[in-house]
Design an enzyme around this catalytic site. Sequence first.
Site, PDB file in Angstrom:
ATOM      1  N   VAL A  31       0.843  -1.208   0.000  1.00 60.12           N
ATOM      2  CA  VAL A  31       0.000   0.000   0.000  1.00 60.12           C
ATOM      3  C   VAL A  31       0.874   1.253   0.000  1.00 60.12           C
ATOM      4  CG1 VAL A  31      -1.701   1.295   1.365  1.00 60.12           C
ATOM      5  CG2 VAL A  31      -1.941  -1.175   1.079  1.00 60.12           C
ATOM      6  N   ARG A  74      -0.916  -1.650  12.099  1.00 59.75           N
ATOM      7  CA  ARG A  74      -1.342  -1.723  13.510  1.00 59.75           C
ATOM      8  C   ARG A  74      -2.374  -2.826  13.706  1.00 59.75           C
ATOM      9  NH1 ARG A  74      -0.093   3.698  12.919  1.00 59.75           N
ATOM     10  NH2 ARG A  74      -2.123   4.233  12.062  1.00 59.75           N
ATOM     11  N   ASP A  91       7.181   9.347   1.965  1.00 59.05           N
ATOM     12  CA  ASP A  91       6.477  10.636   2.152  1.00 59.05           C
ATOM     13  C   ASP A  91       7.276  11.761   1.497  1.00 59.05           C
ATOM     14  OD1 ASP A  91       4.497   9.489   3.662  1.00 59.05           O
ATOM     15  OD2 ASP A  91       5.169  10.295   5.589  1.00 59.05           O
TER      16      ASP A  91
HETATM   17  C1  LIG Z   1     -14.755  20.813  -6.844  1.00 56.37           C
HETATM   18  C2  LIG Z   1     -13.756  20.526  -5.835  1.00 56.37           C
HETATM   19  C3  LIG Z   1     -12.422  20.201  -6.357  1.00 56.37           C
HETATM   20  C4  LIG Z   1     -11.512  19.834  -5.287  1.00 56.37           C
HETATM   21  C5  LIG Z   1     -10.717  18.710  -5.667  1.00 56.37           C
HETATM   22  C6  LIG Z   1     -10.405  17.752  -4.565  1.00 56.37           C
HETATM   23  C7  LIG Z   1      -9.888  18.384  -3.352  1.00 56.37           C
HETATM   24  C8  LIG Z   1      -9.304  17.384  -2.447  1.00 56.37           C
HETATM   25  C9  LIG Z   1      -8.247  18.022  -1.809  1.00 56.37           C
HETATM   26  C10 LIG Z   1      -7.493  17.626  -0.879  1.00 56.37           C
HETATM   27  C11 LIG Z   1      -7.462  16.404  -0.170  1.00 56.37           C
HETATM   28  C12 LIG Z   1      -6.235  16.447   0.628  1.00 56.37           C
HETATM   29  C13 LIG Z   1      -6.061  15.247   1.382  1.00 56.37           C
HETATM   30  C14 LIG Z   1      -4.763  15.251   2.087  1.00 56.37           C
HETATM   31  C15 LIG Z   1      -4.697  14.112   3.005  1.00 56.37           C
HETATM   32  C16 LIG Z   1      -3.388  14.021   3.648  1.00 56.37           C
HETATM   33  C17 LIG Z   1      -3.310  12.744   4.316  1.00 56.37           C
HETATM   34  C18 LIG Z   1      -1.918  12.445   4.672  1.00 56.37           C
HETATM   35  O1  LIG Z   1      -1.225  11.753   3.984  1.00 56.37           O
HETATM   36  O2  LIG Z   1      -1.468  12.960   5.805  1.00 56.37           O
HETATM   37  C19 LIG Z   1      -0.230  12.489   6.200  1.00 56.37           C
HETATM   38  C20 LIG Z   1      -0.090  12.825   7.620  1.00 56.37           C
HETATM   39  C21 LIG Z   1       1.262  12.438   8.187  1.00 56.37           C
HETATM   40  O3  LIG Z   1       1.441  11.064   8.102  1.00 56.37           O
HETATM   41  P1  LIG Z   1       2.759  10.305   8.670  1.00 56.37           P
HETATM   42  O4  LIG Z   1       2.720  10.209  10.156  1.00 56.37           O
HETATM   43  O5  LIG Z   1       2.892   9.046   7.889  1.00 56.37           O
HETATM   44  O6  LIG Z   1       3.946  11.217   8.237  1.00 56.37           O
HETATM   45  C22 LIG Z   1       4.950  11.751   9.091  1.00 56.37           C
HETATM   46  C23 LIG Z   1       5.048  13.205   8.704  1.00 56.37           C
HETATM   47  O7  LIG Z   1       5.148  13.266   7.318  1.00 56.37           O
HETATM   48  C24 LIG Z   1       6.236  13.908   9.335  1.00 56.37           C
HETATM   49  O8  LIG Z   1       6.444  15.106   8.614  1.00 56.37           O
HETATM   50  P2  LIG Z   1       6.389  16.491   9.365  1.00 56.37           P
HETATM   51  O9  LIG Z   1       4.976  16.654   9.836  1.00 56.37           O
HETATM   52  O10 LIG Z   1       7.387  16.330  10.445  1.00 56.37           O
HETATM   53  O11 LIG Z   1       6.748  17.479   8.357  1.00 56.37           O
HETATM   54  C25 LIG Z   1       7.552  13.145   9.248  1.00 56.37           C
HETATM   55  O12 LIG Z   1       8.413  13.710  10.148  1.00 56.37           O
HETATM   56  C26 LIG Z   1       7.405  11.689   9.561  1.00 56.37           C
HETATM   57  O13 LIG Z   1       8.599  11.078   9.134  1.00 56.37           O
HETATM   58  C27 LIG Z   1       6.240  11.048   8.828  1.00 56.37           C
HETATM   59  O14 LIG Z   1       6.132   9.721   9.210  1.00 56.37           O
HETATM   60  O15 LIG Z   1      -1.166  12.183   8.271  1.00 56.37           O
HETATM   61  C28 LIG Z   1      -1.843  12.944   9.124  1.00 56.37           C
HETATM   62  O16 LIG Z   1      -1.383  13.949   9.519  1.00 56.37           O
HETATM   63  C29 LIG Z   1      -3.163  12.467   9.587  1.00 56.37           C
HETATM   64  C30 LIG Z   1      -4.218  13.524   9.421  1.00 56.37           C
HETATM   65  C31 LIG Z   1      -4.698  13.627   7.992  1.00 56.37           C
HETATM   66  C32 LIG Z   1      -5.710  14.675   7.884  1.00 56.37           C
HETATM   67  C33 LIG Z   1      -6.255  14.738   6.515  1.00 56.37           C
HETATM   68  C34 LIG Z   1      -7.270  15.813   6.464  1.00 56.37           C
HETATM   69  C35 LIG Z   1      -7.945  15.867   5.139  1.00 56.37           C
HETATM   70  C36 LIG Z   1      -8.894  16.964   5.186  1.00 56.37           C
HETATM   71  C37 LIG Z   1      -9.652  17.307   4.209  1.00 56.37           C
HETATM   72  C38 LIG Z   1      -9.642  16.636   2.932  1.00 56.37           C
HETATM   73  C39 LIG Z   1     -10.879  16.893   2.156  1.00 56.37           C
HETATM   74  C40 LIG Z   1     -10.946  18.252   1.656  1.00 56.37           C
HETATM   75  C41 LIG Z   1     -11.888  18.344   0.556  1.00 56.37           C
HETATM   76  C42 LIG Z   1     -11.939  19.711   0.092  1.00 56.37           C
HETATM   77  C43 LIG Z   1     -12.789  19.864  -1.086  1.00 56.37           C
HETATM   78  C44 LIG Z   1     -12.635  21.224  -1.588  1.00 56.37           C
HETATM   79  C45 LIG Z   1     -13.718  21.588  -2.435  1.00 56.37           C
HETATM   80  N1  LIG Z   2       4.409  -0.055   5.268  1.00 56.63           N
HETATM   81  C1  LIG Z   2       4.252   0.387   6.541  1.00 56.63           C
HETATM   82  C2  LIG Z   2       3.756   1.662   6.804  1.00 56.63           C
HETATM   83  C3  LIG Z   2       3.620   2.078   8.118  1.00 56.63           C
HETATM   84  N2  LIG Z   2       3.942   1.249   9.125  1.00 56.63           N
HETATM   85  C4  LIG Z   2       3.805   1.677  10.533  1.00 56.63           C
HETATM   86  O1  LIG Z   2       2.822   2.705  10.653  1.00 56.63           O
HETATM   87  C5  LIG Z   2       3.406   3.912  11.122  1.00 56.63           C
HETATM   88  C6  LIG Z   2       2.894   5.113  10.337  1.00 56.63           C
HETATM   89  O2  LIG Z   2       1.513   5.195  10.540  1.00 56.63           O
HETATM   90  P1  LIG Z   2       0.610   6.150   9.604  1.00 56.63           P
HETATM   91  O3  LIG Z   2      -0.761   6.013  10.170  1.00 56.63           O
HETATM   92  O4  LIG Z   2       1.167   7.514   9.727  1.00 56.63           O
HETATM   93  O5  LIG Z   2       0.723   5.610   8.246  1.00 56.63           O
HETATM   94  C7  LIG Z   2       4.901   3.740  10.936  1.00 56.63           C
HETATM   95  O6  LIG Z   2       5.624   4.461  11.889  1.00 56.63           O
HETATM   96  C8  LIG Z   2       5.081   2.232  11.126  1.00 56.63           C
HETATM   97  O7  LIG Z   2       5.125   1.933  12.491  1.00 56.63           O
HETATM   98  C9  LIG Z   2       4.435  -0.029   8.853  1.00 56.63           C
HETATM   99  O8  LIG Z   2       4.757  -0.806   9.789  1.00 56.63           O
HETATM  100  N3  LIG Z   2       4.572  -0.433   7.544  1.00 56.63           N
HETATM  101 MG   LIG Z   3       3.543   8.749   5.951  1.00 58.03          MG
END
Ligand SMILES: CCCCCCCC/C=C\CCCCCCCC(=O)OC[C@H](COP(=O)(O)O[C@@H]1[C@H](O)[C@H](OP(=O)(O)O)[C@@H](O)[C@H](O)[C@H]1O)OC(=O)CCCCCCC/C=C\CCCCCCCC
Ligand SMILES: Nc1ccn([C@@H]2O[C@H](COP(=O)(O)O)[C@@H](O)[C@H]2O)c(=O)n1
Ligand SMILES: [Mg+2]
EC number: 2.7.8.-
Length: 229
Positions: A31, A74, A91
Site C-alpha cells: 500500500v 497496527r 512521504d
Molecule cells: C470541486 C472541488 C475540487 C476539489 C478537488 C479535490 C480536493 C481534495 C483536496 C485535498 C485532499 C487532501 C487530502 C490530504 C490528506 C493528507 C493525508 C496524509 O497523507 O497525511 C499524512 C499525515 C502524516 O502522516 P505520517 O505520520 O505518515 O507522516 C509523518 C510526517 O510526514 C512527518 O512530517 P512532518 O509533519 O514532520 O513534516 C515526518 O516527520 C514523519 O517522518 C512522517 O512519518 O497524516 C496525518 O497527519 C493524519 C491527518 C490527515 C488529515 C487529513 C485531512 C484531510 C482533510 C480534508 C480533505 C478533504 C478536503 C476536501 C476539500 C474539497 C474542496 C472543495
Molecule cells: N508499510 C508500513 C507503513 C507504516 N507502518 C507503521 O505505521 C506507522 C505510520 O503510521 P501512519 O498512520 O502515519 O501511516 C509507521 O511508523 C510504522 O510503524 C508499517 O509498519 N509499515
Molecule cells: Mg507517511
Amino acid sequence: MLNKYARAFFTRVLTPFAAFLIRRGVSPDTVTLLGTAGVIAGALVFYPRGEFFWGTIVITLFVFSDLVDGNMARQMGRSSPWGAFLDSTLDRVADGAIFGGFALWYAGGGNDNVLCAVSIFCLASGQVVSYTKARGESIGLPVAVNGLVERAERLVISLVAAGLSGLHKFGVPGIEVLLPVALWIVAVGSLVTLIQRVVTVRRESAEAEAEAAKAAADDAPQRPTEATS
Ligand SMILES: CCCCCCCC/C=C\CCCCCCCC(=O)OC[C@H](COP(=O)(O)O[C@@H]1[C@H](O)[C@H](OP(=O)(O)O)[C@@H](O)[C@H](O)[C@H]1O)OC(=O)CCCCCCC/C=C\CCCCCCCC
Ligand SMILES: Nc1ccn([C@@H]2O[C@H](COP(=O)(O)O)[C@@H](O)[C@H]2O)c(=O)n1
Ligand SMILES: [Mg+2]
Ligand SMILES: [Mg+2]
C-alpha cells in the site's frame, strides 16, 4: 494540528477498508509503495501541464494510502522499524513530486519565475522541516514540537487550492488565484515551522548538555583539598 484532530476521524473511516485489504492478503508495504507511485504519477503527469483539477483528484485518491498503510500494520500487529522508515522516506518522495509538479508548471506553461521559486522553496523547506524532527530524534532528543504547518497541513492547503484552481479550466472565473495564495501560505508557514523546530532542538540540546555536565560532576571522584592532604 490536523495530525492531532483529524487523524482519529480518518482512522475510524479507513479501518474497514484497511481490514478489507488485509483479508485480501495485501501487505502494508504494498500500500505504501502503490500509494506513493499514484501520487507521483498524478503530480508529474498532470501538474506540469496545468491540469490541476485532475491531478488533484488522482493524488487525493492515492494520498490517503499514507493513513491506510499504518492502520493495516497496527491491525496486523506488524508495525515495524522498516515500515516506519519506508513510510517516512516515501512521504518525502511524494511531497517532492507534488511541489516539483507545481514548479515545473510555473517554469513552463505557467510562466512565472517567482511562483516557480516559491514552489521550490515549499519543496525544500518541507523536506527540511521533516528532517529537523527525524535528525533531532536520532540524536536522542524528544523534539517536543510539531509546529504551525506539518505535512498534513502542507498537503491539505496545497491540494485543496490546486483542485479548486483547476476549476478555472471548466469556466470558473478568478479561482486560479487560490494556488499561488496557498503556495505563499505553505512557504511562510514552513519557514515558521522550521524556526520553531530549530529553536526547540537548540533548547533541548542545551538542556541535555547541562544535565550531562551535572551528572559528570556528581559522578566525579572527590579530589582531596589542600587542607585535608
Ligand atoms: C470541486 C472541488 C475540487 C476539489 C478537488 C479535490 C480536493 C481534495 C483536496 C485535498 C485532499 C487532501 C487530502 C490530504 C490528506 C493528507 C493525508 C496524509 O497523507 O497525511 C499524512 C499525515 C502524516 O502522516 P505520517 O505520520 O505518515 O507522516 C509523518 C510526517 O510526514 C512527518 O512530517 P512532518 O509533519 O514532520 O513534516 C515526518 O516527520 C514523519 O517522518 C512522517 O512519518 O497524516 C496525518 O497527519 C493524519 C491527518 C490527515 C488529515 C487529513 C485531512 C484531510 C482533510 C480534508 C480533505 C478533504 C478536503 C476536501 C476539500 C474539497 C474542496 C472543495
Ligand atoms: N508499510 C508500513 C507503513 C507504516 N507502518 C507503521 O505505521 C506507522 C505510520 O503510521 P501512519 O498512520 O502515519 O501511516 C509507521 O511508523 C510504522 O510503524 C508499517 O509498519 N509499515
Ligand atoms: Mg507517511
Ligand atoms: Mg503511512
